[in-house]
Design a protein around this motif. Structure first.
Motif, PDB file in Angstrom:
ATOM      1  N   PRO A 178      38.901  45.011  20.488  1.00  0.00           N
ATOM      2  CA  PRO A 178      37.577  44.664  20.919  1.00  0.00           C
ATOM      3  C   PRO A 178      36.520  45.588  20.100  1.00  0.00           C
ATOM      4  O   PRO A 178      35.453  45.097  19.579  1.00  0.00           O
ATOM      5  CB  PRO A 178      37.575  44.877  22.512  1.00  0.00           C
ATOM      6  CG  PRO A 178      38.746  44.811  22.953  1.00  0.00           C
ATOM      7  CD  PRO A 178      39.734  45.289  22.121  1.00  0.00           C
ATOM      8  N   LEU A 179      36.853  46.836  19.744  1.00  0.00           N
ATOM      9  CA  LEU A 179      36.095  47.714  19.168  1.00  0.00           C
ATOM     10  C   LEU A 179      35.989  47.375  17.664  1.00  0.00           C
ATOM     11  O   LEU A 179      35.218  47.669  16.751  1.00  0.00           O
ATOM     12  CB  LEU A 179      36.462  48.949  19.131  1.00  0.00           C
ATOM     13  CG  LEU A 179      36.330  49.776  20.345  1.00  0.00           C
ATOM     14  CD1 LEU A 179      36.986  51.047  20.326  1.00  0.00           C
ATOM     15  CD2 LEU A 179      34.815  49.533  20.952  1.00  0.00           C
ATOM     16  N   ASN A 180      36.976  46.533  17.194  1.00  0.00           N
ATOM     17  CA  ASN A 180      37.042  46.083  15.711  1.00  0.00           C
ATOM     18  C   ASN A 180      36.405  44.578  15.427  1.00  0.00           C
ATOM     19  O   ASN A 180      36.169  44.190  14.388  1.00  0.00           O
ATOM     20  CB  ASN A 180      38.680  46.004  15.106  1.00  0.00           C
ATOM     21  CG  ASN A 180      38.793  47.441  14.851  1.00  0.00           C
ATOM     22  OD1 ASN A 180      38.110  48.357  14.628  1.00  0.00           O
ATOM     23  ND2 ASN A 180      40.202  47.739  14.895  1.00  0.00           N
ATOM     24  N   GLN A 181      36.076  43.982  16.559  1.00  0.00           N
ATOM     25  CA  GLN A 181      35.611  42.448  16.613  1.00  0.00           C
ATOM     26  C   GLN A 181      34.390  42.782  15.593  1.00  0.00           C
ATOM     27  O   GLN A 181      33.389  43.137  16.016  1.00  0.00           O
ATOM     28  CB  GLN A 181      35.291  42.118  17.899  1.00  0.00           C
ATOM     29  CG  GLN A 181      36.624  41.803  18.812  1.00  0.00           C
ATOM     30  CD  GLN A 181      37.468  40.896  18.060  1.00  0.00           C
ATOM     31  OE1 GLN A 181      36.998  39.721  17.726  1.00  0.00           O
ATOM     32  NE2 GLN A 181      38.723  41.185  17.514  1.00  0.00           N
ATOM     33  N   PRO A 182      34.238  41.909  14.593  1.00  0.00           N
ATOM     34  CA  PRO A 182      33.001  41.856  13.588  1.00  0.00           C
ATOM     35  C   PRO A 182      31.627  41.075  14.374  1.00  0.00           C
ATOM     36  O   PRO A 182      32.110  40.086  15.088  1.00  0.00           O
ATOM     37  CB  PRO A 182      33.566  41.070  12.612  1.00  0.00           C
ATOM     38  CG  PRO A 182      34.793  40.097  12.815  1.00  0.00           C
ATOM     39  CD  PRO A 182      35.289  41.080  14.012  1.00  0.00           C
ATOM     40  N   ARG A 183      30.818  41.760  14.121  1.00  0.00           N
ATOM     41  CA  ARG A 183      29.628  40.775  14.656  1.00  0.00           C
ATOM     42  C   ARG A 183      28.674  40.767  13.364  1.00  0.00           C
ATOM     43  O   ARG A 183      28.121  41.536  12.661  1.00  0.00           O
ATOM     44  CB  ARG A 183      28.727  41.718  15.661  1.00  0.00           C
ATOM     45  CG  ARG A 183      27.533  41.011  16.396  1.00  0.00           C
ATOM     46  CD  ARG A 183      26.846  41.602  17.256  1.00  0.00           C
ATOM     47  NE  ARG A 183      25.943  42.941  16.866  1.00  0.00           N
ATOM     48  CZ  ARG A 183      24.814  42.653  16.237  1.00  0.00           C
ATOM     49  NH1 ARG A 183      24.320  41.707  16.020  1.00  0.00           N
ATOM     50  NH2 ARG A 183      24.188  43.668  15.731  1.00  0.00           N
ATOM     51  N   PHE A 184      28.366  39.411  12.934  1.00  0.00           N
ATOM     52  CA  PHE A 184      27.717  39.161  11.881  1.00  0.00           C
ATOM     53  C   PHE A 184      26.381  38.712  12.037  1.00  0.00           C
ATOM     54  O   PHE A 184      25.884  38.065  13.290  1.00  0.00           O
ATOM     55  CB  PHE A 184      28.278  37.564  11.428  1.00  0.00           C
ATOM     56  CG  PHE A 184      27.493  37.082  10.066  1.00  0.00           C
ATOM     57  CD1 PHE A 184      28.021  37.851   8.824  1.00  0.00           C
ATOM     58  CD2 PHE A 184      26.771  36.124  10.006  1.00  0.00           C
ATOM     59  CE1 PHE A 184      27.706  37.296   7.660  1.00  0.00           C
ATOM     60  CE2 PHE A 184      26.330  35.820   8.991  1.00  0.00           C
ATOM     61  CZ  PHE A 184      26.482  36.216   7.689  1.00  0.00           C
ATOM     62  N   ASP A 185      25.370  39.279  11.255  1.00  0.00           N
ATOM     63  CA  ASP A 185      24.056  39.051  11.688  1.00  0.00           C
ATOM     64  C   ASP A 185      23.407  38.238  10.478  1.00  0.00           C
ATOM     65  O   ASP A 185      23.724  38.334   9.344  1.00  0.00           O
ATOM     66  CB  ASP A 185      23.083  40.505  11.566  1.00  0.00           C
ATOM     67  CG  ASP A 185      21.709  40.531  11.735  1.00  0.00           C
ATOM     68  OD1 ASP A 185      21.258  39.229  11.350  1.00  0.00           O
ATOM     69  OD2 ASP A 185      21.353  41.546  12.108  1.00  0.00           O
ATOM     70  N   VAL A 186      22.892  36.847  11.177  1.00  0.00           N
ATOM     71  CA  VAL A 186      22.644  36.088  10.039  1.00  0.00           C
ATOM     72  C   VAL A 186      21.201  36.368   9.591  1.00  0.00           C
ATOM     73  O   VAL A 186      21.026  35.727   8.498  1.00  0.00           O
ATOM     74  CB  VAL A 186      22.363  34.702  11.043  1.00  0.00           C
ATOM     75  CG1 VAL A 186      23.588  34.074  11.701  1.00  0.00           C
ATOM     76  CG2 VAL A 186      21.264  34.705  12.028  1.00  0.00           C
ATOM     77  N   HIS A 187      20.461  37.276   9.942  1.00  0.00           N
ATOM     78  CA  HIS A 187      19.450  37.708   9.293  1.00  0.00           C
ATOM     79  C   HIS A 187      19.622  38.471   8.223  1.00  0.00           C
ATOM     80  O   HIS A 187      18.873  38.327   7.030  1.00  0.00           O
ATOM     81  CB  HIS A 187      18.489  38.323  10.315  1.00  0.00           C
ATOM     82  CG  HIS A 187      17.990  37.541  11.601  1.00  0.00           C
ATOM     83  ND1 HIS A 187      17.391  36.150  11.552  1.00  0.00           N
ATOM     84  CD2 HIS A 187      18.200  37.576  12.811  1.00  0.00           C
ATOM     85  CE1 HIS A 187      17.118  35.760  12.536  1.00  0.00           C
ATOM     86  NE2 HIS A 187      17.807  36.597  13.376  1.00  0.00           N
ATOM     87  N   VAL A 188      20.534  39.411   8.246  1.00  0.00           N
ATOM     88  CA  VAL A 188      20.827  40.426   6.823  1.00  0.00           C
ATOM     89  C   VAL A 188      21.971  39.519   6.257  1.00  0.00           C
ATOM     90  O   VAL A 188      22.358  40.127   4.922  1.00  0.00           O
ATOM     91  CB  VAL A 188      21.032  41.692   7.235  1.00  0.00           C
ATOM     92  CG1 VAL A 188      19.748  42.531   7.809  1.00  0.00           C
ATOM     93  CG2 VAL A 188      22.336  41.841   8.209  1.00  0.00           C
ATOM     94  N   GLY A 189      22.667  38.697   6.553  1.00  0.00           N
ATOM     95  CA  GLY A 189      23.914  38.183   5.894  1.00  0.00           C
ATOM     96  C   GLY A 189      24.981  38.997   5.920  1.00  0.00           C
ATOM     97  O   GLY A 189      25.652  38.810   4.810  1.00  0.00           O
TER      98      GLY A 189
END
Length: 174
Positions: free
Chosen positions: A16-27
């Motif tokens: 869970p600590l490595n799960q990536p979170r992609f931010d669509v605003h910064v790409g």
């Protein structure tokens, strides 16, 4: 790849600590890691199999940068590392992070860029083994190729290669 390494890498990237979170605003990936890189250790020549060059430069006292990857100051301070092309990655997130970021056939060495956009992490407790070049000429050619690839990254370093993220569909990963 030593026995059990693939299983350990899969377990570590699924944590869970490595799960990536992609931010669509910064790409790009802003939390977690879409890439995990294990420690890469050069194989040691056995007996008379290896050349003098391999025995001098690939051992624990050698000069191979892979051999020193047991800790990384950048990783310790910013929770991301420098990706050098070996490891495991979340395919969907990596594709999302790289979409329209690197022009096709324009960058020889793209692993460092991939690590920036997808947020690479160093997994120094997991090790893979790679054969060290047998001759100086092979090592020099490898170094030359890496330097050429690094020079191609200059536009990204100075901000000319980075694109402003376009409106992207909201990813299904968080």
């Amino acid at each position: 790849m030593p026995i059990g390494v693939a299983k350990r890498l899969v377990g570590k990237i699924a944590h869970p600590l490595n799960q990536p979170r992609f931010d669509v605003h910064v790409g790009l990936v802003v939390q977690g890691h879409a890439i995990l890189q294990p420690r890469v250790t050069p194989s040691l020549p056995i007996g008379s199999e290896g050349s003098l060059f391999q025995r001098v430069f690939s051992g624990p006292n050698g000069l191979d940068p892979y051999a020193f990857t047991v800790s990384d100051v950048y990783q310790d301070l910013f929770e991301e590392g420098s990706y050098v092309g070996k490891g495991i990655y979340e395919v969907d997130i990596l594709e999302l992070a790289l979409k329209e970021q690197i022009p096709e056939s324009m960058v020889l060495s793209h692993d460092l860029l991939e690590g920036i956009f997808a947020r690479a992490g160093l997994s120094s407790d997991i090790e893979v083994v790679e054969e060290f070049p047998s001759r100086y000429s092979v090592s020099a050619a490898r170094q030359h190729r890496w330097v050429r690839g690094d020079w191609q990254l200059l536009p990204w370093i100075f901000g000319f290669g980075l694109k402003t993220p376009t409106a992207r569909a909201e990813p299904r990963f968080h």
